[in-house]
Design a protein around this motif. Structure first.
Motif, mmCIF file in Angstrom:
data_model
loop_
_atom_site.group_PDB
_atom_site.id
_atom_site.type_symbol
_atom_site.label_atom_id
_atom_site.label_comp_id
_atom_site.label_asym_id
_atom_site.label_seq_id
_atom_site.Cartn_x
_atom_site.Cartn_y
_atom_site.Cartn_z
ATOM 1 N N MET A 70 -1.166 4.109 1.170
ATOM 2 C CA MET A 70 -2.072 4.785 2.211
ATOM 3 C C MET A 70 -0.956 4.142 3.277
ATOM 4 O O MET A 70 -0.962 4.657 4.375
ATOM 5 C CB MET A 70 -3.152 4.410 2.066
ATOM 6 C CG MET A 70 -3.468 4.844 0.223
ATOM 7 S SD MET A 70 -5.435 3.743 0.409
ATOM 8 C CE MET A 70 -4.423 3.451 -1.555
ATOM 9 N N THR A 71 -1.188 2.208 3.577
ATOM 10 C CA THR A 71 -0.165 2.119 4.920
ATOM 11 C C THR A 71 0.562 2.608 4.309
ATOM 12 O O THR A 71 1.177 2.567 6.198
ATOM 13 C CB THR A 71 -0.216 0.620 4.813
ATOM 14 O OG1 THR A 71 -0.373 0.584 3.213
ATOM 15 C CG2 THR A 71 -2.052 0.354 4.721
ATOM 16 N N ASP A 72 1.611 3.492 4.313
ATOM 17 C CA ASP A 72 2.687 3.748 4.876
ATOM 18 C C ASP A 72 2.847 5.052 5.377
ATOM 19 O O ASP A 72 3.504 4.894 6.099
ATOM 20 C CB ASP A 72 3.164 4.538 2.915
ATOM 21 C CG ASP A 72 3.456 3.124 2.269
ATOM 22 O OD1 ASP A 72 3.038 1.998 1.987
ATOM 23 O OD2 ASP A 72 4.054 3.828 1.040
ATOM 24 N N LEU A 73 1.748 5.411 5.845
ATOM 25 C CA LEU A 73 1.712 6.799 6.320
ATOM 26 C C LEU A 73 1.976 5.847 8.017
ATOM 27 O O LEU A 73 2.410 7.521 8.560
ATOM 28 C CB LEU A 73 -0.007 7.609 6.231
ATOM 29 C CG LEU A 73 0.132 7.790 5.114
ATOM 30 C CD1 LEU A 73 -1.772 8.806 5.215
ATOM 31 C CD2 LEU A 73 1.196 8.705 3.932
ATOM 32 N N VAL A 107 -6.620 9.799 2.959
ATOM 33 C CA VAL A 107 -5.777 9.450 2.053
ATOM 34 C C VAL A 107 -6.372 10.211 0.742
ATOM 35 O O VAL A 107 -5.907 10.200 -0.152
ATOM 36 C CB VAL A 107 -6.477 7.318 1.457
ATOM 37 C CG1 VAL A 107 -5.783 6.899 2.397
ATOM 38 C CG2 VAL A 107 -7.292 7.767 1.344
ATOM 39 N N GLY A 153 0.349 4.894 -3.507
ATOM 40 C CA GLY A 153 0.075 5.286 -2.033
ATOM 41 C C GLY A 153 -0.768 6.985 -1.966
ATOM 42 O O GLY A 153 -1.095 7.992 -1.137
ATOM 43 N N ARG A 195 8.002 -0.421 3.574
ATOM 44 C CA ARG A 195 7.469 0.203 5.133
ATOM 45 C C ARG A 195 5.414 -0.195 5.073
ATOM 46 O O ARG A 195 4.925 -0.442 3.821
ATOM 47 C CB ARG A 195 6.463 1.783 3.613
ATOM 48 C CG ARG A 195 8.162 2.473 3.464
ATOM 49 C CD ARG A 195 8.303 3.607 3.496
ATOM 50 N NE ARG A 195 9.248 4.527 3.157
ATOM 51 C CZ ARG A 195 9.510 5.104 2.890
ATOM 52 N NH1 ARG A 195 8.233 6.373 1.973
ATOM 53 N NH2 ARG A 195 10.514 6.103 2.213
#
Lengths: 335, 514
Positions: free
Chosen positions: A1-4, B28, B49, B393
């Motif tokens: 999620m943080t990748d976004l 999310v 993710g 990332r």
């Protein structure tokens, strides 16, 4: 999620959001205490009183710098209080022996001896916990008894007193002296803390201490000599105890079986109040110093004002450690 | 809404409509709509993710949605927490094993809901019911044994039994096979099939697509918080699922490798034993070679290689480029140019509470010293470089390693160990718990290492992975090396025969499955 968010924050500026509230909390508490003190007594904020308070915090503050290393690496040292008594007793007995006739040389030799004995006591603690694989709590509980017992035996239950008044006079300024108006103990606190902070934050050894305290397995799998790192934290603790002894002996010139009683708990309190995690992996040297000041100032405020009986100091200090833990936990959840 | 009420009997047990979830400014999950039916297995797949675990946590009451409705039997519900969700018949089987290792199976099953007789706990009743609950799952485990003595697969079963002890209508499985071997996986899929047949709605989250194909009736795909597709499982092949998850063609998961010619030896291990785990192992790793280690969980692969690099007490001969060496500890082997990346990334690989920079340089701090002081500027530069090279990332440089997704943690661990510029790299379970897009990147990276003349050992429980990237595969069983396969013989069937000691017919059955 943080990748976004990747890419978006490439040049991430350090904002106030990055500031760790747990690191700041002890300093905020110290300021609040100073304000409280100013209200409770007109004498509190006088330079004399403040210097006096800081000077008196020296023993605990210096010992607690060492405790910060031990605790950040995931250890614990309960023996520091009796180690103070043991090292100081041996130092005084050496000075009483008169084996060196020149007074300055005698003093230097005695100080060097104290440093050596402190380091050796720390080494013993370190080896028992690492090579002997005994829980630090138990290992240092054992050495606490041993150091205390040896001191009682050396003093035959009484006191060990520095006999030569010439030596006493020579050594006197080490605690009671001042440089440019700043008492020597305060200078020693700052120097010890600065050296400790340098080692913990800037050197490879300091990084290894934090790694070992964060996760021993990860440290080992990263090629870090875990036992050596741990053992050295206890040696550093022993050295800090020795430095505290160097200030303690000129102050009273005497030790007894009760010297340094419960100092280990005060040192641990200072470390924890300062924001260092008892489970290891976080070390805050300046927070520890702040914690030691807080403990002393609370006592001072109680003495100067009449809200609370000074006989309750122990209870208040006990309450402080619990409150500090609650605040830390609260701040951690928010992060 | 009246229509929904009328449909109650045959309609979905559980439904979500327009479900969204935001953490701060980051959304999310976006507008998810799904229906779950009794007696069906509904698989939810997606990369790490993609929002799968967030969705599961919302369905099981651990998180509240930002927007949207959850319906049970058509009635909108709001969960106050996981206990409330359980009371309404929704149980979640966690991916991690959450059992107290020092308590017995029965004590764990009834933890927090002990049966009592007056003031004392009724051990006999709990043991009896625990035994039955475990037997219902097709296993024989003594309920009086402490959980710490069970295998991972047995613990997984205990965990499932514990969840199913609550009266339930919806059972959610979050990657239940992540740490299971093929044979254990097959057994678990049977259990799930039984649960489905008893009329429960099953939600099944997994990375392993052949497994999803084998068990699911319906497959929904999440990508970047959006629901991109819901199809009957019969209409999808694993490769289609992968394409939907990643959003591009991934039919070529494994990189092309040049057939290996005869090579000089980089590492020779002879008659090597790790007491209690591996005995008399001998193998040879060529320069530029990728050598696989296959075997069941507990076959001693991890322990053997940990012994070789000096992490465990061991004896035997190790030669580097023909010269005998002795590694007293892992520091010695690192200096000699061997690195080992643990399968346990969170427990042994990274300091989760420390930031990326500290993790990256931890094993190679000597390179960042300026006199006595660590040069943080050079550390930061190295981090920037590693983030680029390994495509880590991270939203912010100051993030803690524990805040990264599993795939990015693995990339950071790779980057950390590559800082040592090793000649030989041992990677234990390189892609466990990692999404397919990141897997592809890691395979490419391993292939590139071999291409550059480095030698690689890959320990893995995923046979397609070993066959896909290795030149040869060594197979271990019960602490011994029982064989080696290469070229034409490098098939799942052949490996299973060696790993289990089963006949090839039995093995063929297993290899068919996931």
């Amino acid at each position: 999620m943080t990748d976004l968010a990747a890419g978006a924050g490439k040049k991430a500026q350090r904002s106030w959001k990055d500031m760790d509230l747990r690191a700041v909390a002890p300093f905020v508490a110290l300021v609040l205490l100073l304000v409280l003190g100013a209200f409770s007594s007109p004498n509190f904020l006088s330079v004399d009183n403040l210097l006096n308070v800081l000077t008196r915090s020296a023993f605990i503050a210096i010992i607690a710098v060492g405790a910060t290393f031990v605790i950040s690496a995931g250890g614990l040292d309960l023996s520091v209080g009796s180690m103070v008594a043991f090292v100081a007793s041996l130092m005084i007995m050496f000075m009483n022996s008169g084996v060196i006739s020149s007074l300055p040389l005698m003093l230097i030799a005695a100080m060097a001896l104290a440093i050596l004995i402190g380091a050796a006591c720390g080494l013993a603690n370190g080896l028992i916990t690492t090579v002997g694989r005994i829980e630090p709590f138990i290992a240092t509980l054992g050495t606490m008894g041993i150091f205390r017992g040896l001191t009682t035996w050396l003093s035959q239950g009484g006191a060990i007193t520095l006999r030569s008044s010439d030596l006493q006079n020579l050594y006197h300024p080490a605690y009671f002296g001042a440089v440019l108006g700043v008492p020597v103990p305060i200078i020693v606190i700052v120097a010890t803390a600065a050296l400790g902070a340098f080692v913990l934050y800037r050197t490879r050894y300091g990084r290894h201490v934090i790694a070992v305290g964060s996760n021993e397995d990860v440290a080992r799998y990263s090629g870090i000599p875990v036992n050596r790192v741990r053992t050295w934290t206890y040696i550093i603790q022993g050295l800090c105890v020795a430095v505290a002894v160097l200030l303690y002996v000129p102050r009273l010139g005497s030790t007894s079986a009760t010297t340094g009683t419960l100092w280990e708990l005060q040192a641990i309190t200072a470390v924890v109040v300062g924001g260092t995690a008892l489970r290891g992996g976080v070390g805050r040297i300046w927070g520890t110093i702040c914690g030691a000041f807080i403990l002393e100032i609370v006592g001072n405020i109680m003495l100067l004002s009449s809200f609370v009986s000074e006989y309750l100091i122990g209870a208040i200090q006990g309450a402080i450690i619990i409150i500090a833990m609650l605040v830390q936990r609260f701040l951690m959840r928010r992060n | 809404m009246t229509a929904a009420a009328v449909e109650t009997r045959d309609g979905p047990v559980m439904q979500v409509e327009g479900l969204s979830k935001s953490f701060g400014p980051v959304e999310v999950l976006r507008n998810i709509g799904l229906s779950f039916h009794a007696g069906k297995v509904h698989a939810i797949i997606g990369e790490n993710g993609a929002g799968k675990s967030t969705l599961m946590k919302i369905l099981a009451g651990h998180l509240a949605p930002t927007k949207g409705t959850i319906r049970i039997d058509g009635e909108p519900v709001t969960f106050t927490g996981p206990v409330d969700a359980e009371a309404r018949g929704i149980v979640l089987v966690h991916q991690e094993i959450l059992l107290a290792p020092d308590l017995t199976v029965a004590q764990n099953l009834f933890l927090g809901r002990e049966l009592s007789k007056g003031l004392v706990v009724d051990d006999r009743a709990m043991n009896e019911r625990a035994e039955k609950a475990v037997r219902d799952l097709g296993a024989e485990i003594d309920p009086r044994v402490v959980v710490g003595r069970l295998s991972i697969a047995q613990r997984q079963l205990v965990q499932i039994a514990r969840a199913l002890l609550v009266p339930h209508r919806v059972a959610i499985f979050d990657e239940p096979t992540a740490s299971l071997t093929p044979i254990e996986t097959e057994a678990l899929l049977k259990v799930i099939d039984d649960i489905r047949n008893s009329g429960i709605a099953v939600l099944y989250i997994s990375h392993r697509l052949p497994e999803v194909k084998a068990i699911a009736d319906t497959v929904s795909v999440l990508r970047d918080g959006n629901l991109v597709a819901t199809h009957p499982a019969a209409d999808l092949q694993p490769v289609d699922m992968a394409r939907l998850m990643v959003g591009r063609d991934v039919s070529k998961l494994y990189p092309d490798r040049h057939a290996a010619a005869a090579r000089e030896a980089a590492l020779e291990v002879e008659d090597f034993s790790v007491p209690g785990y591996a005995s008399n192992a001998s193998f040879r790793l060529g320069k530029g070679e990728i050598l696989g280690f296959a075997g069941l969980v507990g076959a001693g692969r991890t322990e053997l290689l940990e012994g070789v690099v000096g992490l465990r007490a061991a004896h035997g001969t190790v030669k580097l480029a023909g010269k005998p060496v002795h590694f007293a500890d892992v520091h010695d082997s690192m200096k000699a140019g061997i690195v080992y990346l643990s399968e346990d990334r969170k427990g042994k690989g990274l300091l989760l509470q420390q930031d990326l920079r500290v993790n990256l340089t931890l094993a190679s701090l000597g390179r960042f010293m300026r006199g006595l002081v660590i040069d943080r500027k050079r550390e930061r530069a190295a981090l920037d470089e590693a983030i680029g090279e390994f495509d880590i990332r991270a939203g912010r440089r100051e993030m803690l390693a524990g805040q990264l997704s599993g795939g990015n943690q693995q990339k950071l661990l790779l980057a950390k160990m590559m800082m040592l510029e090793p000649e030989i790299v041992v990677i234990d379970e390189p892609t466990r718990g990692i999404d397919i897009g990141t897997k592809e990147q890691i395979y490419k990276f391993i292939a590139a290492l071999a291409e550059a003349g480095k030698s690689v050992i890959v320990i893995s429980s995923e046979m397609p992975e070993l066959i896909g990237i290795c030149d040869r595969v060594v197979v271990m069983r019960a602490g011994r090396i029982v064989g080696e396969v290469a070229g034409e013989r490098m098939t799942e069937n052949e490996i299973v025969v060696l790993a289990t000691g089963a006949t090839s017919e039995e093995a063929a059955l297993v290899a068919e499955l996931p």
